[in-house]
Write a protein that holds these residues in place. Structure first.
Motif, PDB file in Angstrom:
ATOM      1  N   HIS A   2       0.834  -1.198   0.000  1.00 36.93           N
ATOM      2  CA  HIS A   2       0.000   0.000   0.000  1.00 36.93           C
ATOM      3  C   HIS A   2       0.875   1.256   0.000  1.00 36.93           C
ATOM      4  CE1 HIS A   2      -3.539  -2.421   0.953  1.00 36.93           C
ATOM      5  NE2 HIS A   2      -2.766  -3.072   1.802  1.00 36.93           N
ATOM      6  N   ILE A   3       0.351   2.291  -0.596  1.00 39.88           N
ATOM      7  CA  ILE A   3       0.935   3.628  -0.501  1.00 39.88           C
ATOM      8  C   ILE A   3      -0.020   4.423   0.382  1.00 39.88           C
ATOM      9  CG2 ILE A   3       1.670   5.691  -1.744  1.00 39.88           C
ATOM     10  CD1 ILE A   3       3.292   3.215  -2.496  1.00 39.88           C
ATOM     11  N   VAL A   4       0.510   4.957   1.481  1.00 36.77           N
ATOM     12  CA  VAL A   4      -0.332   5.600   2.485  1.00 36.77           C
ATOM     13  C   VAL A   4       0.235   6.981   2.801  1.00 36.77           C
ATOM     14  CG1 VAL A   4      -1.258   5.385   4.823  1.00 36.77           C
ATOM     15  CG2 VAL A   4      -0.813   3.342   3.482  1.00 36.77           C
ATOM     16  N   GLU A   5      -0.659   7.962   2.917  1.00 36.45           N
ATOM     17  CA  GLU A   5      -0.257   9.292   3.383  1.00 36.45           C
ATOM     18  C   GLU A   5      -0.606   9.410   4.857  1.00 36.45           C
ATOM     19  OE1 GLU A   5      -1.656  12.656   1.195  1.00 36.45           O
ATOM     20  OE2 GLU A   5      -1.125  11.760  -0.734  1.00 36.45           O
ATOM     21  N   VAL A  34      13.434  18.916  12.438  1.00 37.19           N
ATOM     22  CA  VAL A  34      14.362  17.951  13.026  1.00 37.19           C
ATOM     23  C   VAL A  34      13.616  16.687  13.436  1.00 37.19           C
ATOM     24  CG1 VAL A  34      15.961  17.557  14.945  1.00 37.19           C
ATOM     25  CG2 VAL A  34      15.932  19.768  13.790  1.00 37.19           C
ATOM     26  N   MET A  35      12.460  16.846  14.064  1.00 35.05           N
ATOM     27  CA  MET A  35      11.671  15.678  14.461  1.00 35.05           C
ATOM     28  C   MET A  35      11.188  14.926  13.221  1.00 35.05           C
ATOM     29  SD  MET A  35      11.757  15.485  17.730  1.00 35.05           S
ATOM     30  CE  MET A  35      13.373  16.247  17.749  1.00 35.05           C
ATOM     31  N   ALA A  36      10.807  15.651  12.177  1.00 38.45           N
ATOM     32  CA  ALA A  36      10.358  15.002  10.934  1.00 38.45           C
ATOM     33  C   ALA A  36      11.479  14.168  10.327  1.00 38.45           C
ATOM     34  CB  ALA A  36       9.861  16.047   9.942  1.00 38.45           C
ATOM     35  N   VAL A  37      12.701  14.672  10.388  1.00 36.49           N
ATOM     36  CA  VAL A  37      13.833  13.906   9.856  1.00 36.49           C
ATOM     37  C   VAL A  37      14.047  12.636  10.671  1.00 36.49           C
ATOM     38  CG1 VAL A  37      16.347  13.929   9.571  1.00 36.49           C
ATOM     39  CG2 VAL A  37      15.000  15.878   8.798  1.00 36.49           C
ATOM     40  N   LEU A  38      14.010  12.753  11.996  1.00 39.32           N
ATOM     41  CA  LEU A  38      14.191  11.570  12.841  1.00 39.32           C
ATOM     42  C   LEU A  38      13.091  10.533  12.604  1.00 39.32           C
ATOM     43  CD1 LEU A  38      15.315  13.164  16.226  1.00 39.32           C
ATOM     44  CD2 LEU A  38      16.728  11.975  14.545  1.00 39.32           C
ATOM     45  N   ILE A  39      11.866  10.999  12.458  1.00 39.23           N
ATOM     46  CA  ILE A  39      10.746  10.089  12.206  1.00 39.23           C
ATOM     47  C   ILE A  39      10.916   9.413  10.850  1.00 39.23           C
ATOM     48  CG2 ILE A  39       8.249  10.004  11.798  1.00 39.23           C
ATOM     49  CD1 ILE A  39       8.139  12.442  13.830  1.00 39.23           C
ATOM     50  N   THR A  40      11.320  10.179   9.849  1.00 36.45           N
ATOM     51  CA  THR A  40      11.529   9.640   8.508  1.00 36.45           C
ATOM     52  C   THR A  40      12.618   8.576   8.513  1.00 36.45           C
ATOM     53  OG1 THR A  40      10.821  11.718   7.524  1.00 36.45           O
ATOM     54  CG2 THR A  40      12.127  10.256   6.129  1.00 36.45           C
ATOM     55  N   VAL A  41      13.716   8.846   9.203  1.00 37.53           N
ATOM     56  CA  VAL A  41      14.809   7.872   9.284  1.00 37.53           C
ATOM     57  C   VAL A  41      14.346   6.609   9.999  1.00 37.53           C
ATOM     58  CG1 VAL A  41      17.080   7.453  10.319  1.00 37.53           C
ATOM     59  CG2 VAL A  41      16.635   9.597   9.118  1.00 37.53           C
ATOM     60  N   ALA A  42      13.641   6.778  11.106  1.00 35.63           N
ATOM     61  CA  ALA A  42      13.163   5.613  11.859  1.00 35.63           C
ATOM     62  C   ALA A  42      12.209   4.774  11.020  1.00 35.63           C
ATOM     63  CB  ALA A  42      12.491   6.061  13.157  1.00 35.63           C
ATOM     64  N   LEU A  43      11.288   5.412  10.318  1.00 36.15           N
ATOM     65  CA  LEU A  43      10.337   4.664   9.487  1.00 36.15           C
ATOM     66  C   LEU A  43      11.043   3.934   8.353  1.00 36.15           C
ATOM     67  CD1 LEU A  43       7.405   7.220   9.310  1.00 36.15           C
ATOM     68  CD2 LEU A  43       7.352   4.949  10.374  1.00 36.15           C
ATOM     69  N   LEU A 103      12.763   0.624   9.339  1.00 33.30           N
ATOM     70  CA  LEU A 103      11.928  -0.545   9.628  1.00 33.30           C
ATOM     71  C   LEU A 103      11.698  -1.358   8.360  1.00 33.30           C
ATOM     72  CD1 LEU A 103       9.253   1.094  11.940  1.00 33.30           C
ATOM     73  CD2 LEU A 103      11.023  -0.545  12.621  1.00 33.30           C
ATOM     74  N   PRO A 104      11.985  -2.658   8.395  1.00 36.01           N
ATOM     75  CA  PRO A 104      11.700  -3.487   7.223  1.00 36.01           C
ATOM     76  C   PRO A 104      10.209  -3.451   6.890  1.00 36.01           C
ATOM     77  CG  PRO A 104      13.096  -4.651   8.778  1.00 36.01           C
ATOM     78  CD  PRO A 104      12.635  -3.406   9.468  1.00 36.01           C
ATOM     79  N   GLY A 105       9.907  -3.318   5.606  1.00 36.22           N
ATOM     80  CA  GLY A 105       8.518  -3.312   5.171  1.00 36.22           C
ATOM     81  C   GLY A 105       7.913  -1.929   5.075  1.00 36.22           C
ATOM     82  N   SER A 106       8.672  -0.898   5.412  1.00 35.67           N
ATOM     83  CA  SER A 106       8.154   0.460   5.242  1.00 35.67           C
ATOM     84  C   SER A 106       9.255   1.338   4.661  1.00 35.67           C
ATOM     85  CB  SER A 106       7.664   1.055   6.568  1.00 35.67           C
ATOM     86  OG  SER A 106       8.745   1.342   7.416  1.00 35.67           O
ATOM     87  N   LEU A 107       8.830   2.286   3.859  1.00 34.44           N
ATOM     88  CA  LEU A 107       9.769   3.200   3.227  1.00 34.44           C
ATOM     89  C   LEU A 107       9.073   4.533   3.018  1.00 34.44           C
ATOM     90  CD1 LEU A 107      12.527   3.641   1.815  1.00 34.44           C
ATOM     91  CD2 LEU A 107      11.407   2.943  -0.298  1.00 34.44           C
ATOM     92  N   LEU A 152       3.735  12.605   5.260  1.00 37.44           N
ATOM     93  CA  LEU A 152       4.676  11.630   4.721  1.00 37.44           C
ATOM     94  C   LEU A 152       3.899  10.678   3.829  1.00 37.44           C
ATOM     95  CD1 LEU A 152       6.615  10.604   7.971  1.00 37.44           C
ATOM     96  CD2 LEU A 152       7.253  12.359   6.316  1.00 37.44           C
ATOM     97  N   VAL A 153       4.493  10.303   2.726  1.00 41.13           N
ATOM     98  CA  VAL A 153       3.918   9.283   1.864  1.00 41.13           C
ATOM     99  C   VAL A 153       4.766   8.035   2.070  1.00 41.13           C
ATOM    100  CG1 VAL A 153       3.359   8.611  -0.498  1.00 41.13           C
ATOM    101  CG2 VAL A 153       3.150  11.013   0.204  1.00 41.13           C
TER     102      VAL A 153
END
Length: 183
Positions: A104-107, A116-125, A128-132, A143-144
């Protein structure tokens, strides 16, 4: 020069700033490189750290990060659990011969306005295997995501997962303003 006063003031040596946290960090690196904890190595590390930070001063940069040790530990433990769960989810779908996993593509919308928090969240996501993370819409705080192996109400499940992750990251690394924004 910097206009700062009080306890956050950086000590000076011969007119140049000497940030003690950098000296301490360089001393730890020195000890790790030598692999032996001795008085001579500690003193050598302190002296080397003092010389390096005095000769090669770095500019003071406010990164917008604050480390809250207990919350950071909670984040790391939960993130390790998320890594295990998502790894098993991907492995399950990889080992199912002939069956294609749901993709799925999810927004999702972030609550924090901090870049800064958005960057950390993006890196963490993305870790995780199965998400990009495919796209980041900064102004809209969206985020998409490309997600693999999730069934049911995918939009709600992913939004809830991202919201929980965002809360843990902001609690662990956010400023007071970032934390207040999520309340």
């Amino acid at each position: 020069m910097s206009g700062r006063s009080g306890p956050s003031r950086v000590p000076r040596l011969l007119g140049r700033p000497v940030p003690l946290s950098q000296v301490a960090w360089l001393t730890v690196v020195w000890l790790l490189l030598w692999g032996d904890l001795s008085v001579g190595n500690v003193l050598g590390g302190l002296l080397g750290g003092l010389v390096v930070v005095w000769l090669l001063p770095l500019p003071v940069v406010n990164t917008g990060l604050r480390v809250h040790p207990f919350a950071a530990l909670v984040f790391l433990v939960r993130f390790a659990g998320d890594l295990v769960v998502s790894s098993f989810r991907v492995a399950f779908w990889a080992l199912r011969l002939g069956a294609l996993p749901p993709v799925h593509i999810v927004e999702v919308r972030l609550r924090s306005s901090s870049e800064v928090m958005a960057v950390l969240i993006t890196v963490a996501l993305s870790a995780l295997p199965g998400s990009l993370v495919l796209e980041v819409h900064g102004r809209e705080r969206e985020l998409v995501l490309h997600v693999l192996g999730i069934t049911g109400d995918v939009q709600e499940i992913v939004q809830d997962d991202v919201t929980r992750l965002e809360s843990r990251i902001v609690a662990a690394f956010g400023t007071r303003a970032d934390q207040e924004e999520l309340r």
